[in-house]
Design an enzyme around this catalytic site. Structure first.
Site, PDB file in Angstrom:
ATOM      1  N   TYR A 279      49.323  52.214  42.317  1.00 48.33           N
ATOM      2  CA  TYR A 279      49.856  51.015  41.650  1.00 48.33           C
ATOM      3  C   TYR A 279      51.300  50.766  42.099  1.00 48.33           C
ATOM      4  O   TYR A 279      51.666  49.654  42.480  1.00 48.33           O
ATOM      5  CB  TYR A 279      49.794  51.232  40.143  1.00 48.33           C
ATOM      6  CG  TYR A 279      50.313  50.091  39.297  1.00 48.33           C
ATOM      7  CD1 TYR A 279      49.538  48.968  39.081  1.00 48.33           C
ATOM      8  CD2 TYR A 279      51.566  50.162  38.690  1.00 48.33           C
ATOM      9  CE1 TYR A 279      49.998  47.922  38.281  1.00 48.33           C
ATOM     10  CE2 TYR A 279      52.030  49.127  37.886  1.00 48.33           C
ATOM     11  CZ  TYR A 279      51.242  48.009  37.683  1.00 48.33           C
ATOM     12  OH  TYR A 279      51.704  46.991  36.894  1.00 48.33           O
TER      13      TYR A 279
ATOM     14  N   SER B 176      56.559  44.638  38.908  1.00 47.32           N
ATOM     15  CA  SER B 176      56.751  45.652  37.855  1.00 47.32           C
ATOM     16  C   SER B 176      57.958  46.532  38.184  1.00 47.32           C
ATOM     17  O   SER B 176      58.259  46.760  39.366  1.00 47.32           O
ATOM     18  CB  SER B 176      55.516  46.556  37.761  1.00 47.32           C
ATOM     19  OG  SER B 176      55.759  47.629  36.865  1.00 47.32           O
TER      20      SER B 176
HETATM   21  N1  LIG Z   1      51.075  45.750  30.886  1.00 42.96           N
HETATM   22  C1  LIG Z   1      52.136  46.315  31.456  1.00 42.96           C
HETATM   23  O1  LIG Z   1      52.722  47.279  30.934  1.00 42.96           O
HETATM   24  C2  LIG Z   1      52.679  45.771  32.753  1.00 42.96           C
HETATM   25  C3  LIG Z   1      53.936  46.218  33.173  1.00 42.96           C
HETATM   26  C4  LIG Z   1      54.458  45.735  34.364  1.00 42.96           C
HETATM   27  C5  LIG Z   1      53.753  44.815  35.104  1.00 42.96           C
HETATM   28  N2  LIG Z   1      52.524  44.390  34.681  1.00 42.96           N
HETATM   29  C6  LIG Z   1      51.820  43.419  35.509  1.00 42.96           C
HETATM   30  O2  LIG Z   1      51.586  42.258  34.753  1.00 42.96           O
HETATM   31  C7  LIG Z   1      50.447  41.575  35.281  1.00 42.96           C
HETATM   32  C8  LIG Z   1      49.511  41.235  34.137  1.00 42.96           C
HETATM   33  O3  LIG Z   1      48.975  42.444  33.617  1.00 42.96           O
HETATM   34  P1  LIG Z   1      48.618  42.629  32.065  1.00 42.96           P
HETATM   35  O4  LIG Z   1      49.406  43.759  31.563  1.00 42.96           O
HETATM   36  O5  LIG Z   1      48.691  41.324  31.377  1.00 42.96           O
HETATM   37  O6  LIG Z   1      47.124  43.190  32.182  1.00 42.96           O
HETATM   38  P2  LIG Z   1      45.710  42.551  31.884  1.00 42.96           P
HETATM   39  O7  LIG Z   1      45.637  42.046  30.497  1.00 42.96           O
HETATM   40  O8  LIG Z   1      44.736  43.573  32.335  1.00 42.96           O
HETATM   41  O9  LIG Z   1      45.676  41.278  32.855  1.00 42.96           O
HETATM   42  C9  LIG Z   1      45.347  41.377  34.201  1.00 42.96           C
HETATM   43  C10 LIG Z   1      44.773  40.049  34.618  1.00 42.96           C
HETATM   44  O10 LIG Z   1      44.417  40.153  36.007  1.00 42.96           O
HETATM   45  C11 LIG Z   1      43.133  39.604  36.163  1.00 42.96           C
HETATM   46  N3  LIG Z   1      42.468  40.190  37.307  1.00 42.96           N
HETATM   47  C12 LIG Z   1      42.280  41.489  37.611  1.00 42.96           C
HETATM   48  N4  LIG Z   1      41.560  41.618  38.728  1.00 42.96           N
HETATM   49  C13 LIG Z   1      41.288  40.351  39.151  1.00 42.96           C
HETATM   50  C14 LIG Z   1      40.555  39.816  40.226  1.00 42.96           C
HETATM   51  N5  LIG Z   1      39.964  40.613  41.139  1.00 42.96           N
HETATM   52  N6  LIG Z   1      40.476  38.473  40.342  1.00 42.96           N
HETATM   53  C15 LIG Z   1      41.057  37.663  39.435  1.00 42.96           C
HETATM   54  N7  LIG Z   1      41.774  38.106  38.396  1.00 42.96           N
HETATM   55  C16 LIG Z   1      41.868  39.444  38.250  1.00 42.96           C
HETATM   56  C17 LIG Z   1      42.405  39.963  34.869  1.00 42.96           C
HETATM   57  O11 LIG Z   1      41.322  39.097  34.643  1.00 42.96           O
HETATM   58  P3  LIG Z   1      39.774  39.385  34.898  1.00 42.96           P
HETATM   59  O12 LIG Z   1      39.521  40.826  34.582  1.00 42.96           O
HETATM   60  O13 LIG Z   1      39.113  38.421  33.960  1.00 42.96           O
HETATM   61  O14 LIG Z   1      39.541  39.048  36.320  1.00 42.96           O
HETATM   62  C18 LIG Z   1      43.520  39.677  33.855  1.00 42.96           C
HETATM   63  O15 LIG Z   1      43.526  38.319  33.523  1.00 42.96           O
HETATM   64  C19 LIG Z   1      49.847  42.511  36.334  1.00 42.96           C
HETATM   65  O16 LIG Z   1      50.297  42.133  37.615  1.00 42.96           O
HETATM   66  C20 LIG Z   1      50.447  43.856  35.976  1.00 42.96           C
HETATM   67  O17 LIG Z   1      50.498  44.707  37.096  1.00 42.96           O
HETATM   68  C21 LIG Z   1      51.973  44.835  33.512  1.00 42.96           C
END
Ligand SMILES: NC(=O)c1ccc[n+]([C@@H]2O[C@H](COP(=O)([O-])OP(=O)(O)OC[C@H]3O[C@@H](n4cnc5c(N)ncnc54)[C@H](OP(=O)(O)O)[C@@H]3O)[C@@H](O)[C@H]2O)c1
Length: 256
Positions: free
Chosen positions: A153, A140
């Site tokens: 984070y 990120s």
């Molecule tokens: N959204 C943003 O603005 C943003 C910005 C920069 C970076 N990111 C990064 O992008 C990535 C994806 O995030 P997202 O925004 O798509 O959020 P999200 O929809 O909440 O996705 C997060 C994913 O991680 C999985 N996860 C969480 N804890 C887990 C565990 N203990 N074991 C296995 N899987 C787990 C969740 O699945 P389950 O809950 O089903 O396990 C879900 O599939 C993350 O690394 C996040 O830090 C997001």
């Protein structure tokens, strides 16, 4: 009909953290382009919804090292390889440094950093032996500078950026590629409850397309959307004092 050819068709992808958000959108995009896709996370029903019988569903909790290792074996048996492993699992919660919560901090480390460690342990030895493979990890722009409210984070994201940079250099001689993805804000379950401004926010499908395009162009680093990339790359080179003044003022405005 599946689209071809753009380098994705026929290759095997394992996306970890694909039950929602960016990982789910990426899984759909890779599958649409003819890739063999396996997806993992904890929420099985959501994984099944994403897969629509077109992907292998391999549930696992990334904080459980044994489960991640077993999942890697299952993925290899169902889609082969995998040629490309995508880390998209993540945990975010706003942090209040004035009321330090050691459990909340540790949870970020367990998922974002130790979870990635578990995945690397499960897939890297095979890639090194095979003298090939591609690790794509979603970090990120929040890892570029310290931000109030994101101490936990942000610390894990900065660690991921550093780790991936080291890995890239170390694994090059084994033919293993490492791509770092640094999104700005994306509208996903992770950001749903944020009560602060999220400039330049994009939809998960746009994020997936930006990542796919970056991979197609064999980018080492994929940062999007462009205005956020420019903003945070600039922030990254600001002197510490200037950043402290700017970010401190922003934190003051956000204080209740
Ligand atoms: N959204 C943003 O603005 C943003 C910005 C920069 C970076 N990111 C990064 O992008 C990535 C994806 O995030 P997202 O925004 O798509 O959020 P999200 O929809 O909440 O996705 C997060 C994913 O991680 C999985 N996860 C969480 N804890 C887990 C565990 N203990 N074991 C296995 N899987 C787990 C969740 O699945 P389950 O809950 O089903 O396990 C879900 O599939 C993350 O690394 C996040 O830090 C997001």
């Amino acid at each position: 009909m599946r689209a071809r050819p753009d380098g994705f068709a026929g290759r095997s992808f394992w996306i970890v953290g694909a039950s929602s958000g960016i990982g789910a959108a990426l899984a759909r995009e890779f599958s649409r382009r003819g890739a063999e896709v396996a997806i993992s996370a904890r929420r099985v029903d959501d994984l099944l919804d994403v897969a629509r019988d077109e992907m292998a569903v391999v549930p696992c909790d990334v904080t459980d090292r044994t489960a991640v290792l077993a999942a890697a074996g299952e993925v290899g048996a169902s889609v082969g390889g995998p040629d490309v492993v995508v880390w998209s699992a993540g945990y975010w919660d706003r942090f209040d440094a004035a009321a330090w919560d050691a459990d909340a901090f540790a949870r970020h480390v367990e998922v974002n950093l130790l979870g990635l460690n578990n995945l690397l342990a499960a897939v890297l030895p095979g890639m090194v032996r095979a003298r090939g493979g591609h690790l794509v990890a979603i970090a990120s722009v929040a890892g570029y500078r310290g931000l109030a409210g994101a101490e936990a984070y942000g610390a894990t994201k900065a660690a991921q950026l550093n780790l991936l940079e080291g890995l890239r250099a170390a694994l090059r001689r084994y033919g293993v590629r490492v791509t770092t993805v640094s999104p700005g804000f994306v509208r996903t379950p992770m950001t749903r409850d944020n009560d602060f401004p999220m400039p330049f926010i994009v939809e998960p499908e746009e994020a997936a397309l930006a990542i796919v395009e970056g991979l197609r162009r064999r980018r080492t680093e994929i940062v999007f959307p462009l205005p956020m990339a420019i903003l945070m790359k600039t922030a990254r080179v600001l002197p510490v004092r200037a950043w402290a003044a700017l970010s401190g003022r922003a934190a003051g405005r956000g204080a209740r």
